[in-house]
Design a protein around this motif. Structure first.
Motif, PDB file in Angstrom:
ATOM      1  N   UNK A 160      40.724  26.129  45.090  1.00 34.10           N
ATOM      2  CA  UNK A 160      39.635  27.082  45.327  1.00 34.10           C
ATOM      3  C   UNK A 160      40.121  28.531  45.251  1.00 34.10           C
ATOM      4  N   UNK A 161      41.346  28.786  45.746  1.00 38.39           N
ATOM      5  CA  UNK A 161      41.822  30.175  45.663  1.00 38.39           C
ATOM      6  C   UNK A 161      42.127  30.559  44.215  1.00 38.39           C
ATOM      7  N   UNK A 162      42.318  29.556  43.359  1.00 38.77           N
ATOM      8  CA  UNK A 162      42.472  29.868  41.922  1.00 38.77           C
ATOM      9  C   UNK A 162      41.101  30.082  41.274  1.00 38.77           C
ATOM     10  N   UNK A 163      40.109  29.323  41.743  1.00 39.56           N
ATOM     11  CA  UNK A 163      38.761  29.426  41.149  1.00 39.56           C
ATOM     12  C   UNK A 163      38.017  30.674  41.623  1.00 39.56           C
ATOM     13  N   UNK A 164      38.185  30.995  42.898  1.00 38.16           N
ATOM     14  CA  UNK A 164      37.429  32.101  43.498  1.00 38.16           C
ATOM     15  C   UNK A 164      38.396  33.234  43.806  1.00 38.16           C
ATOM     16  N   UNK A 165      38.425  34.219  42.926  1.00 38.00           N
ATOM     17  CA  UNK A 165      39.361  35.336  43.111  1.00 38.00           C
ATOM     18  C   UNK A 165      38.579  36.615  43.403  1.00 38.00           C
ATOM     19  N   UNK A 166      39.191  37.479  44.188  1.00 40.99           N
ATOM     20  CA  UNK A 166      38.574  38.778  44.496  1.00 40.99           C
ATOM     21  C   UNK A 166      38.706  39.708  43.301  1.00 40.99           C
ATOM     22  N   UNK A 167      37.732  40.586  43.173  1.00 43.68           N
ATOM     23  CA  UNK A 167      37.747  41.544  42.078  1.00 43.68           C
ATOM     24  C   UNK A 167      37.205  42.879  42.581  1.00 43.68           C
ATOM     25  N   UNK A 168      37.806  43.968  42.108  1.00 41.54           N
ATOM     26  CA  UNK A 168      37.293  45.300  42.489  1.00 41.54           C
ATOM     27  C   UNK A 168      36.262  45.707  41.444  1.00 41.54           C
ATOM     28  N   UNK A 169      35.009  45.743  41.853  1.00 39.56           N
ATOM     29  CA  UNK A 169      33.946  46.157  40.923  1.00 39.56           C
ATOM     30  C   UNK A 169      33.945  47.684  40.798  1.00 39.56           C
ATOM     31  N   UNK A 170      34.079  48.351  41.937  1.00 39.38           N
ATOM     32  CA  UNK A 170      34.186  49.811  41.931  1.00 39.38           C
ATOM     33  C   UNK A 170      34.959  50.202  43.183  1.00 39.38           C
ATOM     34  N   UNK A 171      35.754  51.245  43.068  1.00 38.07           N
ATOM     35  CA  UNK A 171      36.569  51.684  44.207  1.00 38.07           C
ATOM     36  C   UNK A 171      35.647  52.080  45.358  1.00 38.07           C
ATOM     37  N   UNK A 172      36.007  51.643  46.556  1.00 40.99           N
ATOM     38  CA  UNK A 172      35.228  52.027  47.736  1.00 40.99           C
ATOM     39  C   UNK A 172      34.079  51.089  48.050  1.00 40.99           C
ATOM     40  N   UNK A 222      34.598  44.123  47.716  1.00 38.09           N
ATOM     41  CA  UNK A 222      35.025  43.401  46.513  1.00 38.09           C
ATOM     42  C   UNK A 222      34.073  42.247  46.225  1.00 38.09           C
ATOM     43  N   UNK A 223      34.128  41.791  44.972  1.00 32.07           N
ATOM     44  CA  UNK A 223      33.214  40.728  44.572  1.00 32.07           C
ATOM     45  C   UNK A 223      34.021  39.604  43.941  1.00 32.07           C
ATOM     46  N   UNK A 224      33.310  38.606  43.449  1.00 34.28           N
ATOM     47  CA  UNK A 224      34.018  37.500  42.819  1.00 34.28           C
ATOM     48  C   UNK A 224      34.363  37.859  41.373  1.00 34.28           C
ATOM     49  N   UNK A 242      31.280  31.123  33.440  1.00 26.54           N
ATOM     50  CA  UNK A 242      32.590  30.834  34.027  1.00 26.54           C
ATOM     51  C   UNK A 242      32.510  30.643  35.542  1.00 26.54           C
ATOM     52  N   UNK A 243      31.316  30.751  36.098  1.00 28.23           N
ATOM     53  CA  UNK A 243      31.154  30.444  37.530  1.00 28.23           C
ATOM     54  C   UNK A 243      31.359  28.946  37.739  1.00 28.23           C
ATOM     55  N   UNK A 244      32.088  28.553  38.776  1.00 25.02           N
ATOM     56  CA  UNK A 244      32.211  27.111  39.038  1.00 25.02           C
ATOM     57  C   UNK A 244      30.829  26.467  39.182  1.00 25.02           C
ATOM     58  N   UNK A 245      30.718  25.243  38.669  1.00 27.87           N
ATOM     59  CA  UNK A 245      29.408  24.572  38.666  1.00 27.87           C
ATOM     60  C   UNK A 245      28.780  24.491  40.051  1.00 27.87           C
ATOM     61  N   UNK A 246      29.620  24.312  41.065  1.00 22.27           N
ATOM     62  CA  UNK A 246      29.081  24.091  42.416  1.00 22.27           C
ATOM     63  C   UNK A 246      28.282  25.286  42.931  1.00 22.27           C
ATOM     64  N   UNK A 263      24.309  28.801  53.304  1.00 20.76           N
ATOM     65  CA  UNK A 263      23.988  30.228  53.310  1.00 20.76           C
ATOM     66  C   UNK A 263      24.637  30.983  52.138  1.00 20.76           C
ATOM     67  N   UNK A 264      25.329  30.245  51.275  1.00 21.93           N
ATOM     68  CA  UNK A 264      25.954  30.891  50.113  1.00 21.93           C
ATOM     69  C   UNK A 264      25.230  30.553  48.808  1.00 21.93           C
ATOM     70  N   UNK A 265      24.198  29.725  48.884  1.00 21.75           N
ATOM     71  CA  UNK A 265      23.559  29.198  47.672  1.00 21.75           C
ATOM     72  C   UNK A 265      23.065  30.318  46.742  1.00 21.75           C
ATOM     73  N   UNK A 266      23.476  30.275  45.524  1.00 16.62           N
ATOM     74  CA  UNK A 266      23.053  31.168  44.437  1.00 16.62           C
ATOM     75  C   UNK A 266      23.525  32.621  44.556  1.00 16.62           C
ATOM     76  N   UNK A 267      24.169  32.983  45.665  1.00 13.93           N
ATOM     77  CA  UNK A 267      24.493  34.402  45.885  1.00 13.93           C
ATOM     78  C   UNK A 267      25.440  34.953  44.823  1.00 13.93           C
ATOM     79  N   UNK A 268      26.441  34.172  44.440  1.00 10.15           N
ATOM     80  CA  UNK A 268      27.415  34.703  43.479  1.00 10.15           C
ATOM     81  C   UNK A 268      26.757  34.967  42.135  1.00 10.15           C
TER      82      UNK A 268
END
Ligand code: FE2
Length: 664
Positions: A136-148, A151-153, A160-164, A393-398
């Motif tokens: 999971x830590x390989x599948x779900x990595x943090x990313x900086x979308x914009x400084x400040x 962070x997002x996925x 490329x989002x995991x099927x789940x 509570x995480x459904x569809x959010x990503x």
């Protein structure tokens, strides 16, 4: 030979059934079965099977599932829901799955009994737990979308989002998230490229005819009234700015001579009585406004003073449109000319739109829900009670957030094309807002107390939010209290502590002044934190999301941009200058379309407190879920009954209209 009798259930959803060959292996504390091939065509939705073992394999720990396609055939996706196994001794074991299997790898699923890391002692179980988190830590990595910003996925595109965590096919098909879809449904597509100004308010009314709600019609009819302007600070889509005012800010020199207070008291007396309120949009101060249709737009940073009258109405009494007081920055009052006052209120409504969408809605619900979700998926294995509790509570959010970044706030997105805060202002607003988020402001009882709003009458957001918070809190206490018997259980749970720390580091950018916990030390702290997470993903998002079309589709009530500067002296505004200030036709109809799409529930909406996917097998959490749903049902009845007596029913926190997650 001992034999396990099993039932495998495929989820009842579109394309869930597979034509591939499914194999299963059962693993216990004392051994494992051989692989058992089930069938090329599992009977739908349930399929029985038997699996023999040479000798007892002890207590069941996990199952392994493998799917393989026939020779030369492509892989076919499969969505199993669960497997139930009855041991030779007659004991039933339950294995929740609830995810797509699309490849031919071996997938392990733990027996449903929730288990903290310190209690997981069997080596194979520990290994499975470790491997699951490593993957999971390989599948779900943090990313900086914009400084400040939080962070997002890290994902390159939706595929490329995991099927789940992907949308269902139903949601995928229904939800194009394109402005065109909304424009067509509202029959406004013919105006999408019209860069003309509106010639009259009536002309706007002529195109504002389709898909209206009772509330959007009410707003159209009453948008000019001070009572509706004041009401929206409490019960509109952005109840997050208003606060009680006991001392006037130095940069807002309102005097008794300027204002008329119902009841004949002075401003100082009314401030002392707790009847004066302030909305300060300083977040927008000094920002460069966007250009729309090649024209400079205008973005103010207003200050608004409101009075609670003896009749319990909240009415605006003074508006200053820029932060620095000066001669060319007059303080407007209701006694000014009709168009001066109306224009001043329109600049406030436009400022509120920017702050609502970027801060209250996108940052404080969408982006935070993504932080909570990514940290859950990286740090909590499926067998962890918190995973079982929070994954709904995480459904569809990503996916919804990825689409929002791609289609709403990207260079070619709605915000940059049609709002005053598009362009460089948007990043500044988000950064400023993120640097001031506090844990207090995310916990609604603390937030309302801090803003001094505990006794404001007719504040339905507060009334309903408090009740929902308390219901969630009891539910979380009931479930987690079963697994965390004392504070040391919390302190020793390394997975939980990493979940919390990653939220602090990646969401709140390691700002200690945010007051966000970096670790949790007690059961009480854990229950409050988890209550905040569930409340943010469900109720708070609903409160700021669900009324967007109701309040925002009638553009004069919520202009996404304004294209003339505000008057610098009183007595110069008239109907013509008001119309010249309003957004062009294309900006108006795109705004209406976006509000429509963002308020539209999908047909596979899961109501708040409903858990169609059963992750828990123990009696206590299942009873708690039943109680939770029951309490939310009672609150729904109470809110419906209250709303019958209200001129404007407040429905945004009705549990029946809320979702479990940020899904739109
Ligand atoms: Fe939303």
């Amino acid at each position: 030979m001992p034999e396990y009798k099993g039932v495998i259930t495929t989820e009842n959803r579109l394309w869930a059934r597979s034509w591939d060959c499914i194999s299963i292996k059962v693993v216990g504390t004392d051994g494992a079965s051989q692989w058992k091939a089930l069938s090329y065509l599992l009977s739908f939705p349930e399929s029985d099977f038997e699996i023999e073992v040479d000798r007892s394999i002890g207590k069941l720990v996990l199952i392994e599932l493998k799917k393989s396609s026939g020779i030369l055939l492509p892989q076919d996706s499969w969505f199993p829901a669960k497997v139930e196994l009855k041991s030779p001794e007659g004991k039933t074991f339950y294995f929740p799955i609830h995810r797509w299997i699309t490849d031919d790898e071996v997938h392990q699923f733990r027996e449903a009994t929730a288990c903290l890391v310190v209690d997981d002692t069997y080596p194979l179980a520990i290994q499975s737990r470790t491997e699951e988190l490593k993957l999971r830590t390989e599948q779900y990595c943090w990313n900086i979308y914009a400084v400040g910003l939080p962070q997002c996925m890290k994902i390159d595109n939706v595929h490329t989002l995991p099927d789940e965590v992907r949308f269902s096919f139903t949601k995928e098909v229904e939800f194009g998230f394109t402005a065109l879809q909304g424009l067509i449904e509202l029959k406004l597509d013919g105006l999408a490229d019209c860069k003309e100004k509106w010639t009259s308010i009536d002309a706007i009314g002529k195109v504002f005819r389709h898909k209206q709600t009772a509330l959007s019609e009410y707003v159209q009819q009453n948008w000019m009234k001070d009572s509706l302007f004041g009401y929206q600070f409490l019960n509109g889509v952005n109840p997050m700015v208003i606060r009680c005012c006991s001392v006037l800010p130095e940069n807002f020199p309102v005097t008794d001579q300027m204002v008329f207070l119902h009841g004949g008291k002075s401003l100082a007396e009314e401030m002392q009585n707790g009847n004066i309120f302030l909305c300060d949009y300083k977040l927008l101060d000094g920002l460069k406004a966007n250009e729309v249709n090649g024209k400079q737009q205008y973005l103010m940073a207003p200050l608004v003073l409101l009075h609670k009258t003896p009749e319990d109405q909240l009415l605006p009494i003074a508006i200053q449109l820029k932060q620095e007081p000066s001669k060319d920055n007059p303080i407007f009052c209701p006694a000014d000319s009709e168009y001066d006052w109306l224009l001043a209120k329109m600049f406030v409504r436009s400022a509120d739109f920017q702050v609502h969408q970027l801060n209250s809605h996108f940052l404080r619900t969408h982006l935070l829900a993504e932080v909570f979700s990514v940290s859950i998926l990286r740090n909590l294995p499926m067998v962890h009670p918190l995973y079982k509790l929070l994954v709904p509570n995480t459904r569809y959010t990503l996916q919804i957030n990825f689409l929002a970044r791609e289609l709403l706030i990207s260079d070619s997105g709605f915000f940059n094309k049609f709002t005053a805060s598009g362009g460089e202002a948007m990043q500044m607003i988000l950064q400023r807002a993120n640097s001031s988020i506090t844990y207090t402001s995310l916990c609604v009882r603390d937030d309302i107390k801090e803003r001094g709003l505990e006794s404001v009458p007719h504040f339905y957001y507060r009334e309903d939010a408090f009740q929902i918070w308390d219901i969630i809190n009891r539910f979380v206490q009931g479930v987690l209290g079963y697994y965390y018997k004392d504070d040391s259980d919390v302190q020793r749970d390394t997975e939980l502590q990493t979940w919390v720390l990653e939220i602090f580091e990646h969401g709140f950018l390691s700002r200690p002044e945010s007051g966000m916990p970096q670790r949790l030390n007690t059961v009480a702290e854990l229950v409050k934190f988890v209550t905040m997470v569930i409340f943010t993903c469900s109720a708070q998002h609903g409160a700021v999301n669900n009324g967007q079309f109701d309040y925002g589709s009638w553009m004069p009530n919520t202009p996404t941009t304004l294209q003339r500067p505000p008057p610098t002296t009183k007595g110069t505004a008239d109907e013509r200058s008001l119309l010249e200030t309003l957004p062009d036709v294309n900006a108006t109809v795109h705004g209406m379309a976006v509000m429509y799409l963002l308020s539209k529930p999908s047909s596979d909406f899961v109501p708040f407190g409903h858990y169609p996917e059963e992750y828990f097998s123990e009696i206590v959490p299942r009873q708690q879920m039943h109680l939770f749903k029951g309490e939310l049902g009672l609150l729904n009845s109470k809110i419906e009954a209250r709303n019958l007596g209200l001129k404007i029913p407040y429905t945004f926190l009705d549990p029946a209209l809320l979702e479990n997650s940020v899904a739109i």
